[in-house]
Design an enzyme around this catalytic site. Structure first.
Site, PDB file in Angstrom:
ATOM      1  CG  PHE A 168     -46.098 -98.283  28.968  1.00 35.09           C
ATOM      2  CD1 PHE A 168     -46.244 -98.378  27.768  1.00 35.09           C
ATOM      3  CD2 PHE A 168     -44.877 -99.084  29.303  1.00 35.09           C
ATOM      4  CE1 PHE A 168     -45.580 -98.860  26.822  1.00 35.09           C
ATOM      5  CE2 PHE A 168     -44.039 -99.530  28.601  1.00 35.09           C
ATOM      6  CZ  PHE A 168     -44.328 -99.417  27.253  1.00 35.09           C
TER       7      PHE A 168
ATOM      8  CG  LEU B 125     -42.512-103.896  29.480  1.00 33.83           C
ATOM      9  CD1 LEU B 125     -42.829-104.918  28.344  1.00 33.83           C
ATOM     10  CD2 LEU B 125     -41.392-102.988  29.110  1.00 33.83           C
TER      11      LEU B 125
ATOM     12  NE  ARG C 227     -26.784 -73.129  59.480  1.00 37.32           N
ATOM     13  CZ  ARG C 227     -27.340 -73.083  60.879  1.00 37.32           C
ATOM     14  NH1 ARG C 227     -28.326 -72.711  61.179  1.00 37.32           N
ATOM     15  NH2 ARG C 227     -26.734 -73.998  61.734  1.00 37.32           N
TER      16      ARG C 227
ATOM     17  CB  ILE D 147     -25.542 -77.515  51.093  1.00 44.46           C
ATOM     18  CG1 ILE D 147     -24.283 -77.787  50.209  1.00 44.46           C
ATOM     19  CG2 ILE D 147     -25.669 -75.940  51.275  1.00 44.46           C
ATOM     20  CD1 ILE D 147     -24.456 -77.163  48.688  1.00 44.46           C
TER      21      ILE D 147
ATOM     22  N   GLY E 131     -27.464 -79.514  55.967  1.00 45.03           N
ATOM     23  CA  GLY E 131     -26.933 -80.152  57.414  1.00 45.03           C
ATOM     24  C   GLY E 131     -28.055 -80.817  57.912  1.00 45.03           C
TER      25      GLY E 131
ATOM     26  CD  GLU F 298     -40.821 -94.155  31.140  1.00 43.58           C
ATOM     27  OE1 GLU F 298     -40.307 -93.704  30.150  1.00 43.58           O
ATOM     28  OE2 GLU F 298     -41.823 -93.484  31.610  1.00 43.58           O
TER      29      GLU F 298
HETATM   30  N1  CAA Z   1     -35.336 -99.646  20.878  1.00 44.85           N
HETATM   31  C1  CAA Z   1     -35.787-100.358  19.811  1.00 44.85           C
HETATM   32  N2  CAA Z   1     -35.904-101.603  19.820  1.00 44.85           N
HETATM   33  C2  CAA Z   1     -35.134-102.440  20.908  1.00 44.85           C
HETATM   34  C3  CAA Z   1     -34.575-101.695  21.958  1.00 44.85           C
HETATM   35  C4  CAA Z   1     -34.764-100.301  21.940  1.00 44.85           C
HETATM   36  N3  CAA Z   1     -34.130 -99.429  22.863  1.00 44.85           N
HETATM   37  N4  CAA Z   1     -33.944-102.676  22.697  1.00 44.85           N
HETATM   38  C5  CAA Z   1     -34.452-103.995  22.343  1.00 44.85           C
HETATM   39  N5  CAA Z   1     -35.086-103.712  20.952  1.00 44.85           N
HETATM   40  C6  CAA Z   1     -35.508-104.736  20.078  1.00 44.85           C
HETATM   41  C7  CAA Z   1     -34.464-105.603  19.450  1.00 44.85           C
HETATM   42  O1  CAA Z   1     -34.205-104.759  18.143  1.00 44.85           O
HETATM   43  C8  CAA Z   1     -35.054-106.820  19.271  1.00 44.85           C
HETATM   44  O2  CAA Z   1     -36.058-106.699  18.036  1.00 44.85           O
HETATM   45  P1  CAA Z   1     -36.193-107.620  16.915  1.00 44.85           P
HETATM   46  O3  CAA Z   1     -36.056-108.947  17.385  1.00 44.85           O
HETATM   47  O4  CAA Z   1     -37.304-107.442  16.183  1.00 44.85           O
HETATM   48  O5  CAA Z   1     -34.885-107.327  16.219  1.00 44.85           O
HETATM   49  C9  CAA Z   1     -35.840-106.998  20.306  1.00 44.85           C
HETATM   50  O6  CAA Z   1     -36.153-105.688  20.967  1.00 44.85           O
HETATM   51  C10 CAA Z   1     -35.140-107.934  21.395  1.00 44.85           C
HETATM   52  O7  CAA Z   1     -34.136-106.998  21.672  1.00 44.85           O
HETATM   53  P2  CAA Z   1     -32.753-108.029  22.205  1.00 44.85           P
HETATM   54  O8  CAA Z   1     -32.412-109.154  21.379  1.00 44.85           O
HETATM   55  O9  CAA Z   1     -31.677-106.842  22.550  1.00 44.85           O
HETATM   56  O10 CAA Z   1     -33.115-108.389  23.673  1.00 44.85           O
HETATM   57  P3  CAA Z   1     -32.334-108.616  24.942  1.00 44.85           P
HETATM   58  O11 CAA Z   1     -33.513-109.473  25.784  1.00 44.85           O
HETATM   59  O12 CAA Z   1     -31.125-109.000  24.869  1.00 44.85           O
HETATM   60  O13 CAA Z   1     -32.428-107.095  25.633  1.00 44.85           O
HETATM   61  C11 CAA Z   1     -33.560-105.464  26.705  1.00 44.85           C
HETATM   62  C12 CAA Z   1     -33.622-106.329  25.596  1.00 44.85           C
HETATM   63  C13 CAA Z   1     -32.759-103.909  25.957  1.00 44.85           C
HETATM   64  C14 CAA Z   1     -32.819-105.452  28.096  1.00 44.85           C
HETATM   65  C15 CAA Z   1     -34.999-105.056  26.996  1.00 44.85           C
HETATM   66  O14 CAA Z   1     -35.639-106.141  27.609  1.00 44.85           O
HETATM   67  C16 CAA Z   1     -35.232-103.599  27.989  1.00 44.85           C
HETATM   68  O15 CAA Z   1     -34.965-102.464  27.430  1.00 44.85           O
HETATM   69  N6  CAA Z   1     -35.365-103.979  29.305  1.00 44.85           N
HETATM   70  C17 CAA Z   1     -35.713-102.644  30.095  1.00 44.85           C
HETATM   71  C18 CAA Z   1     -37.102-102.708  30.164  1.00 44.85           C
HETATM   72  C19 CAA Z   1     -37.710-101.375  30.580  1.00 44.85           C
HETATM   73  O16 CAA Z   1     -37.121-100.078  30.387  1.00 44.85           O
HETATM   74  N7  CAA Z   1     -38.636-101.452  31.708  1.00 44.85           N
HETATM   75  C20 CAA Z   1     -39.130-100.216  31.983  1.00 44.85           C
HETATM   76  C21 CAA Z   1     -40.706-100.680  32.477  1.00 44.85           C
HETATM   77  S1  CAA Z   1     -41.800 -99.268  32.125  1.00 44.85           S
HETATM   78  C22 CAA Z   1     -41.903 -98.450  33.563  1.00 44.85           C
HETATM   79  O17 CAA Z   1     -41.233 -98.151  33.851  1.00 44.85           O
HETATM   80  C23 CAA Z   1     -43.283 -97.969  34.060  1.00 44.85           C
HETATM   81  C24 CAA Z   1     -43.949 -96.954  34.290  1.00 44.85           C
HETATM   82  O18 CAA Z   1     -44.921 -96.900  34.493  1.00 44.85           O
HETATM   83  C25 CAA Z   1     -42.736 -95.667  34.502  1.00 44.85           C
END
Ligand code: CAA
Length: 382
Positions: free
Chosen positions: A123, A125, A268, A337, A339, A363
């Site tokens: 995944f 992102l 221990r 614990i 040590g 995540e």
């Molecule tokens: N669930 C559903 N929708 C969500 C959401 C959630 N938890 N969080 C945000 N959204 C939606 C909002 O509803 C909005 O959608 P619409 O415009 O359609 O209404 C859109 O996303 C934008 O949201 P915001 O206006 O709230 O945007 P923001 O910039 O203020 O905040 C954020 C967004 C919550 C900070 C988001 O950027 C976020 O979650 N960031 C963290 C990203 C993350 O978790 N990354 C992990 C990477 S994956 C990983 O770890 C890799 C791996 O391989 C393990």
């Protein structure tokens, strides 16, 4: 909430425990040392149905509920959190995302082999400049006839060098901000797509993490997931469930730390008696046990809500926030614990500590979980 597990759920828990103890544990220390990916174990996890646990059988999955998935994740992660994250990403980010939002073409071509564990998913992102601030995607996907052409860099991709299929988030329309983001399935080996070298990580060393590079990489338009402009919503909706998986991974580490600490404290001796006789140790163990149960209940609650088709975003974030903190605290206490023995590789607890830290980061960091929880409380958002 019903705290009684069904016979089927107990059976899954038992078979995950058996598999973890007999097939995963023996090589865990060595794989951590060598940062070696557990190819054979992942193959067997697939054969047992653990790589597509919640996918319906018609798409190659085991057709189980989220509670069963959480129980299995805890057992696997108790023994090896690296195997936990490989399994979590494939199940709750990749398979869930494709099942919920993929076209029938995508489901048949990609979901079926992923759910059967014949192929592995990733995944993608995060980017070098878009981690927590995930809407700031720089990777682009420009439409060109019946293809999209991808350019950009992804970071921190779990299964980055080992996956067969990657869910890649990219901007299809810069003007529209997060509403101009889309997600695609990209196959390993597609010209213009390369992965970087494996990151040399502090913990979960047996899982692989890498960057991905796209240079004029042509992806068929039929590999678009959901629809153009829905890629950010796809990522957020998918991560909501992913966070339950990471919470379960954290519970596993926390519980393993408690078990190791109890065992060591009973063996221990100091000042003429076992250290388990000292209240200082007893109080630490008691607090560790309370934290494990509280984290487990939060995680199971989020899973139960998801299974019931009720809102679970806030609860998933609460479970991950708390369970990840508990994993780190319990691992720290287990080291304390033990040590000096807790600080060397001969005992497992130093690995638990190294593995635990990432659960507060990936995540969605703990700070992001608090944002999600607070917005749910204050703005009735999400
Ligand atoms: N669930 C559903 N929708 C969500 C959401 C959630 N938890 N969080 C945000 N959204 C939606 C909002 O509803 C909005 O959608 P619409 O415009 O359609 O209404 C859109 O996303 C934008 O949201 P915001 O206006 O709230 O945007 P923001 O910039 O203020 O905040 C954020 C967004 C919550 C900070 C988001 O950027 C976020 O979650 N960031 C963290 C990203 C993350 O978790 N990354 C992990 C990477 S994956 C990983 O770890 C890799 C791996 O391989 C393990």
């Amino acid at each position: 909430m019903n705290f009684q597990l069904t016979e089927d759920q107990l059976l899954i828990q038992e078979s995950a425990k058996d598999f973890a103890e007999n097939e995963i544990a023996p090589s865990a220390v060595q794989r951590d040392k060598e940062a070696a990916f557990p190819y054979d174990i992942v193959k067997k996890l697939g054969e047992l149905g653990f790589m597509g646990m919640m996918v319906p059988p018609e798409y190659g999955g085991a057709g189980l509920d989220t509670i069963s998935y959480v129980l299995a994740m805890i057992e696997i992660s108790k023994v090896d959190a690296s195997c936990g994250v490989i399994m979590s990403v494939n199940n709750s980010l990749v398979c869930y995302g494709l099942e919920k939002y993929g076209s029938e073409f995508i489901k048949q071509k990609y979901l079926v082999p992923l759910a059967k564990g014949e192929k592995l998913g990733a995944f993608a992102l995060s980017e070098p400049e878009a981690g927590s601030d995930a809407t700031k995607q720089k990777t682009t996907a420009d439409k060109d006839g019946d293809h999209f052409v991808l350019n950009g860099i992804k970071n921190w991709t779990t299964n980055g060098t080992t996956a067969d299929y990657y869910l890649v988030v990219a901007t299809t329309n810069k003007e529209l901000g997060h509403k101009g983001i889309s997600t695609f399935v990209v196959e390993k080996g597609t010209p213009g797509f390369e992965h970087g070298v494996k990151e040399d990580k502090m913990g979960i060393r047996s899982s692989d993490t890498s960057s991905l590079t796209f240079e004029n990489c042509k992806v068929p338009a039929e590999n678009l997931i959901w629809e153009e402009g829905k890629g950010f919503n796809f990522a957020m909706n998918t991560l909501n469930g992913g966070r339950i998986g990471i919470a379960a991974q954290a519970v596993g580490i926390a519980e393993a730390s408690l078990d190791a600490a109890v065992k060591y404290a009973k063996q221990r001796k100091a000042f003429g008696q076992t250290i388990s006789n000292f209240q200082a140790i007893q109080f630490m163990l008691a607090d560790m046990a309370v934290r494990v149960d509280a984290a487990k209940i939060l995680t199971l609650k989020a899973a139960a809500l998801k299974d019931a088709g009720k809102p679970y975003i806030k609860e998933g974030a609460m479970a991950k926030l708390y369970a990840s903190k508990v994993a780190v605290q319990n691992a720290l206490d287990a080291v304390q614990i033990h040590g000096g023995y807790g600080y060397v590789r001969e005992y497992l607890v130093e690995r638990y500590l190294r593995d635990a830290k990432i659960t507060e980061i990936y995540e969605g960091t703990s700070e992001i979980q608090r944002i999600v929880i607070a917005r749910s409380l204050l703005d009735h958002k999400y």
